[in-house]
Design a protein around this motif. Structure first.
Motif, short mmCIF file in Angstrom:
data_model
loop_
_atom_site.label_atom_id
_atom_site.label_comp_id
_atom_site.label_asym_id
_atom_site.label_seq_id
_atom_site.Cartn_x
_atom_site.Cartn_y
_atom_site.Cartn_z
N ASP A 134 0.86 -1.18 0.00
CA ASP A 134 0.00 0.00 0.00
C ASP A 134 0.90 1.24 0.00
OD1 ASP A 134 -1.72 2.12 0.52
OD2 ASP A 134 -2.97 0.98 1.90
N ARG A 137 -0.15 4.39 2.05
CA ARG A 137 -0.05 4.18 3.50
C ARG A 137 1.40 4.19 3.95
NH1 ARG A 137 -0.91 -1.74 4.91
NH2 ARG A 137 1.17 -1.70 3.96
N GLU A 173 4.53 -0.60 -6.12
CA GLU A 173 3.58 -1.69 -5.94
C GLU A 173 4.32 -3.03 -5.94
OE1 GLU A 173 0.42 -1.61 -5.37
OE2 GLU A 173 -0.28 0.40 -5.97
#
Length: 240
Positions: A134, A137, A173
Motif C-alpha cells: 500500500d 499508506r 507496488e
C-alpha cells in the motif's frame, strides 16, 4: 529523526562494501571484521551511509529494496565501468526496458537507469525503490520517519529530502506479499536529541507499522520495526 543507513547483509562485507564505495564514489568510514561502512555525501543534500554487515551465508531471497544508479546520457559508459568493478549482467525477466539490470558481487540486483527528469540533482544514486502493499499508506510512515516529502517520480509514491537533492525513496507496488525471511537490504532511521523512542514506536504503530521483539536478541542499542508491508527497519538511538 532522519534516514541514516542503507544496510546490506553480506557474506564478504569488505568486498561488497568496496564495490559499492567505488560504484558511488563514497568515502570509507569503517573497515573492520564486524562490518564495512562508507558514506555517500550529496552536496547541499543528505548524507547516506552504506553499511555492510556479515551474515553466515549469502542471502538468496528476492529483494524488496534495491538501488537504482543514475546513468544519464552516459548510461552505457556507466554500465561498462560497473562491470569493470565486479558487477555482472543479470536477467530477471525485465525484457526490453530502457534501464540496465546488473548484479553486484554478491548477486544483489540493481539498475542503471536511463535519463529521467525526476533524477535531476540526485547524484550517482538515483533512487531506493521499496516494495509496498500500500504505497500511499507506507509513504505516510516513511515521510514521518525521515522528514522526506512527496516529489515527482515514476513510482506510485516518491519521497525526497527537503533539499530536493539526493536519491528518491520510491514506494512501488509489490509483485507479491513479503515472506518471513528478513530482507537482505534494509534502512536505518536515527533518532535526534529529544526524540522519545517510545513515542516514536507509538507513531510507527499509528501509521501501520509495528515493533518486532525476539527473546533471543537480548538488550540491543537499537529497536527493530517493520512497516505496514513487512519491510524491516531499525530505529537507532540519538548520538551522544
Amino acid at each position: 529523526m532522519y534516514l541514516e543507513n542503507v544496510v546490506f547483509d553480506a557474506a564478504e562485507p569488505r568486498r561488497l562494501g568496496r564495490f559499492w564505495e567505488a560504484a558511488l564514489g563514497c568515502e570509507t568510514l569503517t573497515d573492520e571484521p564486524a562490518g564495512y561502512e562508507t558514506r555517500l555525501a550529496i552536496e547541499g543534500g543528505p548524507e547516506l551511509d552504506l553499511c555492510f554487515q556479515p551474515v553466515p551465508e549469502r542471502p538468496a531471497e528476492p529483494l524488496r529494496l534495491h538501488l537504482d544508479l543514475r546513468g544519464t546520457e552516459r548510461q552505457r559508459q556507466t554500465v561498462e565501468r560497473l562491470l569493470g568493478l565486479g558487477a555482472s549482467p543479470l536477467d530477471i525477466g525485465q525484457g526490453d526496458v530502457p534501464w540496465v539490470v546488473l548484479a553486484d558481487p554478491e548477486g544483489n540486483p540493481f539498475c542503471v537507469m536511463e535519463d529521467r527528469d525526476a533524477y535531476s540533482d540526485t547524484g550517482p544514486l538515483a533512487a531506493l525503490p521499496l516494495d509496498s502493499a500500500d504505497p500511499a499508506r507506507d509513504a505516510l510512515l516513511w515521510a514521518w520517519l525521515t522528514g522526506w516529502t512527496e516529489a515527482p517520480g515514476t513510482a506510485a509514491v516518491s519521497l525526497r529530502h527537503p533539499s530536493r537533492r539526493g536519491p528518491l525513496l520510491e514506494l512501488c507496488e509489490e509483485a507479491g506479499p513479503k515472506g518471513p525471511e528478513k530482507n537482505r537490504i534494509h534502512l536505518d532511521v536515527r533518532l535526534e536529541q529529544g526524540d522519545d523512542p517510545d513515542l516514536v514506536a507509538l507513531g510507527v504503530a499509528e501509521r501501520g507499522g509495528r515493533e518486532v521483539l525476539h527473546p533471543d536478541w537480548g538488550d540491543l542499542p537499537w529497536r527493530f520495526f517493520v512497516d505496514g508491508s513487512g519491510n524491516e527497519f531499525c530505529l537507532l538511538p540519538a548520538r551522544g
